[in-house]
Scaffold this motif. Structure first.
Motif, short mmCIF file in Angstrom:
data_model
loop_
_atom_site.label_atom_id
_atom_site.label_comp_id
_atom_site.label_asym_id
_atom_site.label_seq_id
_atom_site.Cartn_x
_atom_site.Cartn_y
_atom_site.Cartn_z
N ALA A 91 0.85 -1.20 0.00
CA ALA A 91 0.00 0.00 0.00
C ALA A 91 0.88 1.23 0.00
CB ALA A 91 -0.91 0.00 1.23
N LYS A 92 0.46 2.18 -0.80
CA LYS A 92 1.20 3.44 -0.84
C LYS A 92 0.37 4.53 -0.19
CE LYS A 92 3.34 6.82 -3.84
NZ LYS A 92 2.64 7.92 -3.18
N MET A 93 1.05 5.35 0.64
CA MET A 93 0.40 6.47 1.29
C MET A 93 0.54 7.71 0.43
SD MET A 93 1.60 5.82 5.19
CE MET A 93 3.31 5.64 4.78
N ASP A 94 -0.32 8.64 0.69
CA ASP A 94 -0.30 9.86 -0.11
C ASP A 94 0.88 10.74 0.24
OD1 ASP A 94 -3.05 12.07 -1.02
OD2 ASP A 94 -1.41 11.20 -2.16
N SER A 95 1.40 10.58 1.46
CA SER A 95 2.36 11.56 1.98
C SER A 95 3.76 11.40 1.40
CB SER A 95 2.43 11.46 3.50
OG SER A 95 2.68 10.13 3.88
N ASN A 96 4.10 10.18 1.03
CA ASN A 96 5.44 9.99 0.48
C ASN A 96 5.45 8.76 -0.42
OD1 ASN A 96 5.86 7.60 2.08
ND2 ASN A 96 6.22 8.92 3.82
N TYR A 97 6.61 8.41 -0.86
CA TYR A 97 6.68 7.30 -1.81
C TYR A 97 6.86 5.94 -1.15
CZ TYR A 97 7.33 11.07 -5.14
OH TYR A 97 7.18 12.20 -5.89
N GLN A 98 6.86 5.92 0.18
CA GLN A 98 7.09 4.66 0.86
C GLN A 98 5.95 3.69 0.62
OE1 GLN A 98 7.63 5.03 5.08
NE2 GLN A 98 7.53 2.84 5.43
N LEU A 99 6.32 2.44 0.40
CA LEU A 99 5.34 1.36 0.26
C LEU A 99 5.33 0.54 1.54
CD1 LEU A 99 6.06 0.08 -3.36
CD2 LEU A 99 4.23 1.59 -2.61
N ILE A 100 4.15 0.21 2.04
CA ILE A 100 4.00 -0.68 3.18
C ILE A 100 3.65 -2.05 2.64
CG2 ILE A 100 2.83 -1.10 5.38
CD1 ILE A 100 4.28 1.58 5.30
N TRP A 101 4.49 -3.04 2.91
CA TRP A 101 4.36 -4.35 2.28
C TRP A 101 3.71 -5.38 3.20
CZ3 TRP A 101 6.10 -5.40 -2.73
CH2 TRP A 101 6.83 -4.37 -3.33
N GLY A 102 2.94 -6.28 2.59
CA GLY A 102 2.50 -7.47 3.29
C GLY A 102 3.61 -8.50 3.29
N ALA A 103 3.41 -9.59 4.02
CA ALA A 103 4.42 -10.65 4.13
C ALA A 103 4.42 -11.57 2.91
CB ALA A 103 4.21 -11.46 5.39
N GLY A 104 3.36 -11.48 2.10
CA GLY A 104 3.31 -12.29 0.89
C GLY A 104 2.51 -13.56 1.06
N THR A 105 2.02 -14.07 -0.05
CA THR A 105 1.39 -15.39 -0.11
C THR A 105 2.26 -16.27 -1.01
OG1 THR A 105 -0.89 -14.64 0.18
CG2 THR A 105 -0.58 -16.74 -0.94
N LYS A 106 2.73 -17.38 -0.44
CA LYS A 106 3.53 -18.31 -1.23
C LYS A 106 2.59 -19.28 -1.93
CE LYS A 106 7.47 -21.43 -1.06
NZ LYS A 106 8.55 -21.98 -0.23
N LEU A 107 2.56 -19.19 -3.25
CA LEU A 107 1.66 -20.02 -4.04
C LEU A 107 2.45 -21.12 -4.74
CD1 LEU A 107 -1.16 -20.54 -5.30
CD2 LEU A 107 -0.52 -18.92 -7.11
N ILE A 108 2.04 -22.36 -4.54
CA ILE A 108 2.67 -23.50 -5.21
C ILE A 108 1.63 -24.18 -6.07
CG2 ILE A 108 3.78 -25.75 -4.88
CD1 ILE A 108 4.88 -24.63 -2.22
N ILE A 109 1.96 -24.32 -7.36
CA ILE A 109 1.05 -24.99 -8.29
C ILE A 109 1.65 -26.36 -8.62
CG2 ILE A 109 -0.20 -24.83 -10.48
CD1 ILE A 109 -0.76 -22.47 -8.60
N LYS A 110 0.91 -27.40 -8.29
CA LYS A 110 1.38 -28.76 -8.56
C LYS A 110 0.89 -29.20 -9.94
CE LYS A 110 1.94 -30.70 -3.98
NZ LYS A 110 1.55 -31.79 -3.07
N PRO A 111 1.75 -29.90 -10.69
CA PRO A 111 1.32 -30.35 -12.02
C PRO A 111 0.25 -31.44 -11.94
CG PRO A 111 3.61 -30.99 -11.60
CD PRO A 111 3.14 -30.22 -10.40
#
Lengths: 111, 114
Positions: A91-111
């Motif tokens: 997410a980006k705030m209006d006040s500056n260019y800093q991005l606040i990041w989530g921890a991520g979702t690790k997605l694994i696709i099995k064949p």
């Protein structure tokens, strides 16, 4: 405190399945929400969302933002093994260019 | 148009040492942001440089410092390395045009502190 929370933290599905990744945010003076895909090192840009309810689409990937409920989802249809990665939202705030990041979702696709 | 590049790709240091990481921004971008990404976590904002001035800083101690040069390339310096500094260090460049939201990342430098 500004924060971004992603769920689930990890997900394992089979090729061809459809997945929905979630991102909720609590950010002061919110401006935009970004999605990135991280495979090995560098996150690569997927989408930037600034307006509620307008779906952004790129091939099998789509994303939408709800500014009232403070969340975004990333959908991937007909998943392929090449979709295996960590998906990050920020997410980006209006006040500056800093991005606040989530921890991520690790997605694994099995064949 | 060249993308964001970083050097070195990997680095091993011992506790107490100092390290300098380098980043060349994408052509036309005058803003560089540095992030630390520990294993299994999202990137944590260290600081940002815009036109050679620090333009914001995250919650990192003063032993993390930086520079931006007239060609907009940037350095991240870390003094008195600690074991917890082991991480992937990413730099991202952007341009204020259009709000500067979209940041383009380099491949990162993986630092291991022993």
């Amino acid at each position: 405190e500004d924060k971004v929370v992603q769920s689930p933290l990890s997900l394992v599905v089979h090729e061809g399945d459809t997945v929905t990744l979630n991102c909720s945010y609590e950010v002061t003076n919110f401006r935009s929400l970004l999605w990135y895909k991280q495979e090995k090192k560098a996150p690569t840009f997927l989408f930037m969302l600034t307006s509620s309810g307008i779906e952004k689409k790129s091939g099998r990937l789509s994303s939408i933002l709800d500014k009232k409920e403070l969340f975004s989802i990333l959908n991937i249809t007909a998943t392929q093994t090449g979709d295996s990665a960590i998906y990050l939202c920020a997410a980006k705030m209006d006040s500056n260019y800093q991005l606040i990041w989530g921890a991520g979702t690790k997605l694994i696709i099995k064949p | 148009e060249t993308g964001v590049t970083q050097s070195p790709t990997h680095l091993i240091k011992t506790r107490g040492q100092q390290v300098t990481l380098r980043c060349s921004s994408q052509s036309g971008h005058n803003t560089v942001s540095w992030y630390q990404q520990a294993l299994g976590q999202g990137p944590q904002f260290i600081f940002q440089y815009y036109r050679e001035e620090e333009n914001g800083r995250g919650n990192f101690p003063p032993r993390f410092s930086g520079l931006q040069f007239p060609n907009y390339s940037s350095e991240l310096n870390v003094n008195a390395l600690e074991l917890d500094d082991s991480a992937l260090y990413l730099c991202a460049s952007s341009s204020p045009a259009g709000g500067g939201e979209t940041q383009y990342f380099g491949p990162g430098t993986r630092l291991l502190v022993l």
